[in-house]
Design a protein around this motif. Structure first.
Motif, mmCIF file in Angstrom:
data_model
loop_
_atom_site.group_PDB
_atom_site.id
_atom_site.type_symbol
_atom_site.label_atom_id
_atom_site.label_comp_id
_atom_site.label_asym_id
_atom_site.label_seq_id
_atom_site.Cartn_x
_atom_site.Cartn_y
_atom_site.Cartn_z
ATOM 1 N N CYS A 18 29.822 95.124 27.613
ATOM 2 C CA CYS A 18 29.387 95.862 26.299
ATOM 3 C C CYS A 18 28.139 96.641 26.486
ATOM 4 O O CYS A 18 27.891 97.243 25.515
ATOM 5 C CB CYS A 18 29.320 94.897 25.303
ATOM 6 S SG CYS A 18 27.784 93.669 25.389
ATOM 7 N N SER A 19 27.954 96.755 27.878
ATOM 8 C CA SER A 19 26.426 97.596 27.939
ATOM 9 C C SER A 19 26.441 98.095 29.310
ATOM 10 O O SER A 19 27.010 97.582 30.397
ATOM 11 C CB SER A 19 25.042 96.639 27.939
ATOM 12 O OG SER A 19 25.095 96.290 26.423
ATOM 13 N N ALA A 20 25.904 99.041 29.610
ATOM 14 C CA ALA A 20 25.715 99.668 31.029
ATOM 15 C C ALA A 20 24.651 98.791 31.837
ATOM 16 O O ALA A 20 23.591 98.258 31.240
ATOM 17 C CB ALA A 20 24.989 101.160 30.856
ATOM 18 N N ALA A 52 22.675 99.105 33.967
ATOM 19 C CA ALA A 52 21.253 99.666 34.150
ATOM 20 C C ALA A 52 20.319 99.102 32.686
ATOM 21 O O ALA A 52 19.052 99.120 32.664
ATOM 22 C CB ALA A 52 20.954 101.002 34.365
ATOM 23 N N GLY A 53 21.228 99.081 31.545
ATOM 24 C CA GLY A 53 20.154 99.044 30.424
ATOM 25 C C GLY A 53 20.507 97.802 29.697
ATOM 26 O O GLY A 53 20.252 97.566 28.626
ATOM 27 N N ILE A 54 21.164 96.626 30.336
ATOM 28 C CA ILE A 54 21.248 95.313 29.686
ATOM 29 C C ILE A 54 20.123 94.568 28.981
ATOM 30 O O ILE A 54 20.327 94.308 27.513
ATOM 31 C CB ILE A 54 22.084 94.535 30.773
ATOM 32 C CG1 ILE A 54 23.344 94.775 30.847
ATOM 33 C CG2 ILE A 54 22.188 93.129 30.037
ATOM 34 C CD1 ILE A 54 24.221 94.310 32.124
ATOM 35 N N ALA A 55 19.215 94.709 29.748
ATOM 36 C CA ALA A 55 17.870 94.098 29.031
ATOM 37 C C ALA A 55 17.301 94.845 27.743
ATOM 38 O O ALA A 55 16.976 94.256 26.868
ATOM 39 C CB ALA A 55 16.918 94.012 30.221
ATOM 40 N N GLU A 56 17.419 96.124 28.071
ATOM 41 C CA GLU A 56 16.990 97.039 26.823
ATOM 42 C C GLU A 56 17.911 96.803 25.694
ATOM 43 O O GLU A 56 17.697 96.813 24.628
ATOM 44 C CB GLU A 56 16.903 98.596 27.221
ATOM 45 C CG GLU A 56 16.432 99.402 26.169
ATOM 46 C CD GLU A 56 16.437 100.820 26.619
ATOM 47 O OE1 GLU A 56 16.407 101.911 25.778
ATOM 48 O OE2 GLU A 56 15.880 101.047 27.866
ATOM 49 N N ALA A 57 19.212 96.932 25.897
ATOM 50 C CA ALA A 57 20.285 96.697 24.632
ATOM 51 C C ALA A 57 20.141 95.307 24.159
ATOM 52 O O ALA A 57 20.393 95.168 22.923
ATOM 53 C CB ALA A 57 21.548 96.821 25.573
ATOM 54 N N ALA A 58 19.909 94.208 25.144
ATOM 55 C CA ALA A 58 19.629 92.841 24.446
ATOM 56 C C ALA A 58 18.505 92.864 23.587
ATOM 57 O O ALA A 58 18.693 92.563 22.289
ATOM 58 C CB ALA A 58 19.676 92.034 25.409
ATOM 59 N N ARG A 59 17.330 93.391 23.891
ATOM 60 C CA ARG A 59 16.116 93.716 23.026
ATOM 61 C C ARG A 59 16.494 94.416 21.844
ATOM 62 O O ARG A 59 16.106 94.037 20.678
ATOM 63 C CB ARG A 59 14.972 94.265 23.749
ATOM 64 C CG ARG A 59 14.532 93.505 24.798
ATOM 65 C CD ARG A 59 13.065 93.989 25.531
ATOM 66 N NE ARG A 59 13.156 95.472 25.920
ATOM 67 C CZ ARG A 59 13.591 95.378 27.376
ATOM 68 N NH1 ARG A 59 13.590 94.481 28.124
ATOM 69 N NH2 ARG A 59 13.774 96.688 27.885
ATOM 70 N N GLU A 60 17.226 95.425 21.837
ATOM 71 C CA GLU A 60 17.408 96.148 20.621
ATOM 72 C C GLU A 60 18.245 95.630 19.804
ATOM 73 O O GLU A 60 18.175 95.479 18.459
ATOM 74 C CB GLU A 60 18.274 97.713 20.984
ATOM 75 C CG GLU A 60 17.284 98.540 21.713
ATOM 76 C CD GLU A 60 17.953 99.763 22.303
ATOM 77 O OE1 GLU A 60 19.156 100.133 21.959
ATOM 78 O OE2 GLU A 60 17.221 100.609 22.938
#
Length: 50
Positions: A32-34, A36-44
């Motif tokens: 469900c996330s790119a 490279a952006g998993i940690a950022e998506a999780a925080r958001e």
């Protein structure tokens, strides 16, 4: 086997251990996330739930 709390996809134990938050919630995964952006998506997504 752990699941992503956002989309319900299965993830490995290792992935869950690395990317889960301090409460054990996993708010993003490769399904469900790119990658490279998993940690950022999780925080958001965590902030959006507050």
């Amino acid at each position: 086997m752990p699941r992503c709390d956002h989309c319900g996809s299965h993830v490995s134990d290792r992935f869950a251990r690395v990317f889960s938050d301090e409460h054990g919630d996993l708010n993003a995964c490769p399904s469900c996330s790119a990658n490279a952006g998993i940690a950022e998506a999780a925080r958001e997504r965590t902030r959006a739930d507050d």
